[in-house]
Design a protein around this motif. Sequence first.
Motif, PDB file in Angstrom:
ATOM      1  N   TYR A 131     -14.090  47.851   2.650  1.00 54.91           N
ATOM      2  CA  TYR A 131     -13.901  47.765   1.195  1.00 54.91           C
ATOM      3  C   TYR A 131     -13.311  49.072   0.668  1.00 54.91           C
ATOM      4  O   TYR A 131     -12.350  49.067  -0.115  1.00 54.91           O
ATOM      5  CB  TYR A 131     -15.238  47.454   0.509  1.00 54.91           C
ATOM      6  CG  TYR A 131     -15.167  47.483  -1.003  1.00 54.91           C
ATOM      7  CD1 TYR A 131     -14.665  46.400  -1.714  1.00 54.91           C
ATOM      8  CD2 TYR A 131     -15.600  48.603  -1.712  1.00 54.91           C
ATOM      9  CE1 TYR A 131     -14.602  46.430  -3.095  1.00 54.91           C
ATOM     10  CE2 TYR A 131     -15.534  48.638  -3.091  1.00 54.91           C
ATOM     11  CZ  TYR A 131     -15.036  47.550  -3.786  1.00 54.91           C
ATOM     12  OH  TYR A 131     -14.964  47.592  -5.148  1.00 54.91           O
ATOM     13  N   LEU A 132     -13.883  50.204   1.079  1.00 54.85           N
ATOM     14  CA  LEU A 132     -13.381  51.499   0.627  1.00 54.85           C
ATOM     15  C   LEU A 132     -11.942  51.735   1.067  1.00 54.85           C
ATOM     16  O   LEU A 132     -11.141  52.308   0.323  1.00 54.85           O
ATOM     17  CB  LEU A 132     -14.283  52.624   1.137  1.00 54.85           C
ATOM     18  CG  LEU A 132     -15.669  52.692   0.514  1.00 54.85           C
ATOM     19  CD1 LEU A 132     -16.516  53.748   1.220  1.00 54.85           C
ATOM     20  CD2 LEU A 132     -15.589  52.958  -0.966  1.00 54.85           C
ATOM     21  N   ALA A 133     -11.593  51.268   2.256  1.00 58.02           N
ATOM     22  CA  ALA A 133     -10.217  51.412   2.748  1.00 58.02           C
ATOM     23  C   ALA A 133      -9.249  50.594   1.883  1.00 58.02           C
ATOM     24  O   ALA A 133      -8.155  51.069   1.543  1.00 58.02           O
ATOM     25  CB  ALA A 133     -10.127  50.971   4.205  1.00 58.02           C
ATOM     26  N   GLN A 134      -9.644  49.388   1.516  1.00 58.56           N
ATOM     27  CA  GLN A 134      -8.796  48.565   0.649  1.00 58.56           C
ATOM     28  C   GLN A 134      -8.626  49.226  -0.719  1.00 58.56           C
ATOM     29  O   GLN A 134      -7.515  49.270  -1.261  1.00 58.56           O
ATOM     30  CB  GLN A 134      -9.384  47.167   0.479  1.00 58.56           C
ATOM     31  CG  GLN A 134      -9.264  46.295   1.692  1.00 58.56           C
ATOM     32  CD  GLN A 134      -9.884  44.918   1.468  1.00 58.56           C
ATOM     33  OE1 GLN A 134     -10.679  44.717   0.562  1.00 58.56           O
ATOM     34  NE2 GLN A 134      -9.504  43.973   2.309  1.00 58.56           N
ATOM     35  N   MET A 135      -9.714  49.726  -1.274  1.00 64.74           N
ATOM     36  CA  MET A 135      -9.637  50.368  -2.587  1.00 64.74           C
ATOM     37  C   MET A 135      -8.780  51.638  -2.530  1.00 64.74           C
ATOM     38  O   MET A 135      -8.016  51.921  -3.456  1.00 64.74           O
ATOM     39  CB  MET A 135     -11.042  50.685  -3.104  1.00 64.74           C
ATOM     40  CG  MET A 135     -11.866  49.448  -3.421  1.00 64.74           C
ATOM     41  SD  MET A 135     -11.066  48.273  -4.518  1.00 64.74           S
ATOM     42  CE  MET A 135     -10.918  49.236  -6.005  1.00 64.74           C
ATOM     43  N   ALA A 136      -8.870  52.383  -1.453  1.00 62.25           N
ATOM     44  CA  ALA A 136      -8.052  53.587  -1.295  1.00 62.25           C
ATOM     45  C   ALA A 136      -6.575  53.211  -1.220  1.00 62.25           C
ATOM     46  O   ALA A 136      -5.729  53.874  -1.838  1.00 62.25           O
ATOM     47  CB  ALA A 136      -8.477  54.350  -0.040  1.00 62.25           C
ATOM     48  N   GLU A 158     -12.811  40.039  -4.072  1.00 69.58           N
ATOM     49  CA  GLU A 158     -11.899  39.979  -2.933  1.00 69.58           C
ATOM     50  C   GLU A 158     -10.550  39.378  -3.331  1.00 69.58           C
ATOM     51  O   GLU A 158      -9.508  39.846  -2.883  1.00 69.58           O
ATOM     52  CB  GLU A 158     -12.533  39.156  -1.807  1.00 69.58           C
ATOM     53  CG  GLU A 158     -11.692  39.117  -0.558  1.00 69.58           C
ATOM     54  CD  GLU A 158     -12.354  38.346   0.567  1.00 69.58           C
ATOM     55  OE1 GLU A 158     -11.858  38.437   1.692  1.00 69.58           O
ATOM     56  OE2 GLU A 158     -13.355  37.653   0.313  1.00 69.58           O
ATOM     57  N   SER A 159     -10.539  38.356  -4.169  1.00 74.30           N
ATOM     58  CA  SER A 159      -9.273  37.734  -4.585  1.00 74.30           C
ATOM     59  C   SER A 159      -8.398  38.734  -5.336  1.00 74.30           C
ATOM     60  O   SER A 159      -7.182  38.770  -5.154  1.00 74.30           O
ATOM     61  CB  SER A 159      -9.538  36.501  -5.448  1.00 74.30           C
ATOM     62  OG  SER A 159     -10.283  36.856  -6.604  1.00 74.30           O
ATOM     63  N   VAL A 160      -9.006  39.569  -6.155  1.00 74.17           N
ATOM     64  CA  VAL A 160      -8.266  40.597  -6.895  1.00 74.17           C
ATOM     65  C   VAL A 160      -7.756  41.662  -5.933  1.00 74.17           C
ATOM     66  O   VAL A 160      -6.603  42.097  -6.028  1.00 74.17           O
ATOM     67  CB  VAL A 160      -9.152  41.227  -7.994  1.00 74.17           C
ATOM     68  CG1 VAL A 160      -8.458  42.390  -8.670  1.00 74.17           C
ATOM     69  CG2 VAL A 160      -9.574  40.173  -9.005  1.00 74.17           C
ATOM     70  N   ARG A 161      -8.587  42.075  -4.990  1.00 77.88           N
ATOM     71  CA  ARG A 161      -8.157  43.089  -4.006  1.00 77.88           C
ATOM     72  C   ARG A 161      -6.967  42.582  -3.206  1.00 77.88           C
ATOM     73  O   ARG A 161      -5.985  43.318  -3.011  1.00 77.88           O
ATOM     74  CB  ARG A 161      -9.308  43.444  -3.065  1.00 77.88           C
ATOM     75  CG  ARG A 161     -10.435  44.200  -3.731  1.00 77.88           C
ATOM     76  CD  ARG A 161     -11.423  44.813  -2.748  1.00 77.88           C
ATOM     77  NE  ARG A 161     -11.836  43.979  -1.663  1.00 77.88           N
ATOM     78  CZ  ARG A 161     -12.958  43.245  -1.639  1.00 77.88           C
ATOM     79  NH1 ARG A 161     -13.764  43.240  -2.690  1.00 77.88           N
ATOM     80  NH2 ARG A 161     -13.282  42.534  -0.590  1.00 77.88           N
ATOM     81  N   LYS A 162      -7.017  41.345  -2.744  1.00 76.95           N
ATOM     82  CA  LYS A 162      -5.907  40.798  -1.947  1.00 76.95           C
ATOM     83  C   LYS A 162      -4.629  40.731  -2.770  1.00 76.95           C
ATOM     84  O   LYS A 162      -3.546  41.041  -2.275  1.00 76.95           O
ATOM     85  CB  LYS A 162      -6.274  39.416  -1.404  1.00 76.95           C
ATOM     86  CG  LYS A 162      -7.265  39.466  -0.274  1.00 76.95           C
ATOM     87  CD  LYS A 162      -7.557  38.098   0.271  1.00 76.95           C
ATOM     88  CE  LYS A 162      -8.501  38.188   1.460  1.00 76.95           C
ATOM     89  NZ  LYS A 162      -8.795  36.883   2.038  1.00 76.95           N
ATOM     90  N   ARG A 163      -4.746  40.328  -4.019  1.00 74.15           N
ATOM     91  CA  ARG A 163      -3.571  40.241  -4.896  1.00 74.15           C
ATOM     92  C   ARG A 163      -2.972  41.633  -5.110  1.00 74.15           C
ATOM     93  O   ARG A 163      -1.760  41.815  -5.056  1.00 74.15           O
ATOM     94  CB  ARG A 163      -3.974  39.590  -6.219  1.00 74.15           C
ATOM     95  CG  ARG A 163      -2.817  39.215  -7.087  1.00 74.15           C
ATOM     96  CD  ARG A 163      -3.183  38.344  -8.290  1.00 74.15           C
ATOM     97  NE  ARG A 163      -4.304  38.852  -9.075  1.00 74.15           N
ATOM     98  CZ  ARG A 163      -5.479  38.227  -9.201  1.00 74.15           C
ATOM     99  NH1 ARG A 163      -5.680  37.072  -8.616  1.00 74.15           N
ATOM    100  NH2 ARG A 163      -6.432  38.751  -9.940  1.00 74.15           N
ATOM    101  N   ARG A 164      -3.824  42.634  -5.317  1.00 74.68           N
ATOM    102  CA  ARG A 164      -3.315  43.997  -5.532  1.00 74.68           C
ATOM    103  C   ARG A 164      -2.757  44.602  -4.258  1.00 74.68           C
ATOM    104  O   ARG A 164      -1.798  45.373  -4.309  1.00 74.68           O
ATOM    105  CB  ARG A 164      -4.418  44.884  -6.089  1.00 74.68           C
ATOM    106  CG  ARG A 164      -4.763  44.535  -7.514  1.00 74.68           C
ATOM    107  CD  ARG A 164      -5.791  45.468  -8.073  1.00 74.68           C
ATOM    108  NE  ARG A 164      -6.166  45.083  -9.428  1.00 74.68           N
ATOM    109  CZ  ARG A 164      -7.168  45.618 -10.094  1.00 74.68           C
ATOM    110  NH1 ARG A 164      -7.884  46.596  -9.552  1.00 74.68           N
ATOM    111  NH2 ARG A 164      -7.453  45.213 -11.298  1.00 74.68           N
ATOM    112  N   LEU A 165      -3.317  44.252  -3.111  1.00 72.70           N
ATOM    113  CA  LEU A 165      -2.796  44.772  -1.843  1.00 72.70           C
ATOM    114  C   LEU A 165      -1.429  44.183  -1.536  1.00 72.70           C
ATOM    115  O   LEU A 165      -0.602  44.844  -0.907  1.00 72.70           O
ATOM    116  CB  LEU A 165      -3.777  44.447  -0.699  1.00 72.70           C
ATOM    117  CG  LEU A 165      -5.024  45.314  -0.638  1.00 72.70           C
ATOM    118  CD1 LEU A 165      -6.021  44.747   0.367  1.00 72.70           C
ATOM    119  CD2 LEU A 165      -4.676  46.748  -0.299  1.00 72.70           C
TER     120      LEU A 165
END
Length: 131
Positions: free
Chosen positions: A60-65, A122-129
Amino acid sequence: MKYLPLFATVLLLTGCAKSTDKKAELAVQDFLRNRVSTARNYAPGKFRLQPYTRRDSLLYLAQMARINGLPAPPAPTPTDTARIGILVYHDYRDQTPDGILIRDSGEYVVRPNGEVRLLIAESVRKRRLAQ
């Protein structure tokens, strides 16, 4: 026969103890009641729970970074399987003072000490990634 009252007392006390999952649900409900427009308008919906490990936290922290353009934390190792909390997916209803009904959901981590942390979905993280 003389141990029957003792046995009944032990059975009663263990039967009344809340499970870890139930405690996590209650912690999330308390967390949300303190953050919605009016606590009495909060109506809990479904809960889905799963173990949350140190590995999950590092991913999670890696995705946010990556989303924020920051340096990545250390990569998880095979030994990072220690359970550090419970991941709670929860949907709920809220109503504003104007009478507008809001349906929302969230992802939360409940630590063993009862502390609740809100995660970016998670859906927001994937969209932003993907951007």
